[in-house]
Scaffold this motif. Structure first.
Motif, PDB file in Angstrom:
ATOM      1  N   UNK A   1       0.836  -1.198   0.000  1.00 36.32           N
ATOM      2  CA  UNK A   1       0.000   0.000   0.000  1.00 36.32           C
ATOM      3  C   UNK A   1       0.873   1.251   0.000  1.00 36.32           C
ATOM      4  N   UNK A   2       1.933   1.249   0.803  1.00 35.00           N
ATOM      5  CA  UNK A   2       2.835   2.392   0.831  1.00 35.00           C
ATOM      6  C   UNK A   2       3.489   2.625  -0.521  1.00 35.00           C
ATOM      7  N   UNK A   3       3.903   1.536  -1.158  1.00 36.15           N
ATOM      8  CA  UNK A   3       4.529   1.645  -2.479  1.00 36.15           C
ATOM      9  C   UNK A   3       3.542   2.210  -3.501  1.00 36.15           C
ATOM     10  N   UNK A   4       2.317   1.726  -3.457  1.00 32.02           N
ATOM     11  CA  UNK A   4       1.314   2.189  -4.418  1.00 32.02           C
ATOM     12  C   UNK A   4       0.960   3.649  -4.179  1.00 32.02           C
ATOM     13  N   UNK A   5       0.868   4.050  -2.931  1.00 32.38           N
ATOM     14  CA  UNK A   5       0.554   5.452  -2.638  1.00 32.38           C
ATOM     15  C   UNK A   5       1.679   6.379  -3.081  1.00 32.38           C
ATOM     16  N   UNK A   6       2.896   5.900  -2.991  1.00 37.02           N
ATOM     17  CA  UNK A   6       4.027   6.687  -3.479  1.00 37.02           C
ATOM     18  C   UNK A   6       3.913   6.900  -4.979  1.00 37.02           C
ATOM     19  N   UNK A   7       3.567   5.820  -5.693  1.00 35.92           N
ATOM     20  CA  UNK A   7       3.413   5.918  -7.149  1.00 35.92           C
ATOM     21  C   UNK A   7       2.240   6.841  -7.488  1.00 35.92           C
ATOM     22  N   UNK A   8       1.134   6.690  -6.766  1.00 31.53           N
ATOM     23  CA  UNK A   8      -0.035   7.533  -7.034  1.00 31.53           C
ATOM     24  C   UNK A   8       0.259   8.996  -6.766  1.00 31.53           C
ATOM     25  N   UNK A   9       1.120   9.262  -5.797  1.00 28.33           N
ATOM     26  CA  UNK A   9       1.471  10.633  -5.479  1.00 28.33           C
ATOM     27  C   UNK A   9       2.219  11.325  -6.598  1.00 28.33           C
TER      28      UNK A   9
END
Length: 334
Positions: A191-199
């Motif tokens: 989830x942290x990795x995906x949120x970084x990408x989404x950011x």
């Protein structure tokens, strides 16, 4: 030892075959005709589509034939039954297939598509495990409420809520949970990795992102199908009694696996197709089957009907708790 490269090729090939099968039944005009009804659904009751849509198309066609082919006149006399809507169920599945193809196209176009697909799989696995623990009363009442009331959350928020739930109850569910501590940690990292990408994207919010919009619409079409197919099942039960399972089979879905997976963290075998019965808030009244011999009705075992009624009761309990929690209906507690 698993050959990762071969597995990847097989997965891509299987995905391509499934896409071709969807293209064979999809219809843009069907999608557009059911779009207003799908958009009108309440957001809190939208269910994630994990269906084998091609197989569902065959099942729905068979069920409509069985119920409306010979019993359309009788069914039309039932209250609150729209025969025209029921007859269009196969076309609704064609619209669902088109919505699913839109998701695939957006997923391929999005740089974070594969990562988000993994997050969806992880979320399904965690939620299946949490549901099982809640059903077994292995969680505190407050956490059981959280499991049952928060299942319509955003995928990433739901993942983090479930991670927190598993950690809070680590001692209580030790050796009883199909999800390991390592998997819980991996889910949080994903989830942290995906949120970084989404950011790093121009469209961060779900309602602004084409992939998220396509997923929501696919799920809306699936929910609309579930609701209308449930009405078809009720009509089938009125016509055929306990033989309804042969005439109106459950829709096929691919549930998330919840057992421990030795092959890798959150990376299981290909999901198997399973059958999920139509859900209802109340059990339709059943009458003796019209026509046919008693022997044909007895082919469906008593335990099958009992299991279905148990499913309906659990679903009614869950939704009642939800409605009480949000204040839609008064609590029975004095």
């Amino acid at each position: 030892m698993r050959a990762d490269g071969a597995t990847g090729v097989d997965s891509v090939g299987a995905g391509r075959v499934e896409t071709l099968a969807l293209e064979g039944i999809s219809s843009q005009s069907a999608y557009e005709s059911f779009l207003p009804a799908a958009k009108a659904l309440e957001p809190g009751f939208i269910e994630e589509c994990c269906a084998d849509i091609v197989l569902a198309y065959q099942v729905v066609r068979h069920a409509v034939e069985q119920v409306l082919g010979t019993g359309a006149t009788s069914v039309s006399e039932l209250p609150h039954v729209n025969v025209a809507d029921l007859s269009l169920l196969p076309r609704l599945v064609q619209g669902l297939a088109y919505a699913a193809l839109r998701v695939e196209r957006e997923r391929e176009a999005a740089s974070f598509g594969p990562l988000f697909e993994r997050a969806q799989q992880v979320r399904r696995r965690l939620r299946k495990a949490a549901d099982a623990l809640a059903e077994a009363q292995l969680l505190p009442d407050s956490d059981i409420d959280e499991v049952w009331l928060h299942e319509r959350q955003d995928v990433l928020d739901d993942c983090l809520s479930l991670v927190a739930l598993f950690r809070r109850n680590a001692a209580r569910i030790a050796s009883r949970s199909p999800v390991t501590v390592i998997e819980v940690d991996a889910a949080e990292q994903l989830v942290g990795q995906l949120r970084t990408v989404l950011g790093q994207q121009t469209s961060v919010r779900q309602e602004e992102n084409p992939l998220f919009r396509a997923i929501e619409m696919r799920d809306r079409f699936w929910t609309l199908l579930l609701q209308r197919y449930d009405m078809l099942w009720r009509c089938g039960a009125w016509l055929y009694g306990r033989a309804v399972a042969e005439r109106v089979p459950p829709l096929p879905v691919r549930p998330a696996l919840v057992r421990p997976n030795p092959g890798g963290v959150m990376d299981g075998a290909a999901p198997r197709a399973d059958m999920v019965p139509p859900r209802s808030l109340s059990t339709p009244g059943l009458v003796p089957m019209r026509g046919g011999s008693p022997a044909s009705a007895s082919r469906t075992p008593e335990r099958t009907m009992s299991r279905h009624l148990d499913e309906l009761q659990r679903e009614m309990d869950r939704k009642t708790r939800f409605l009480v929690r949000i204040g839609a209906i008064p609590s029975a507690r004095r």
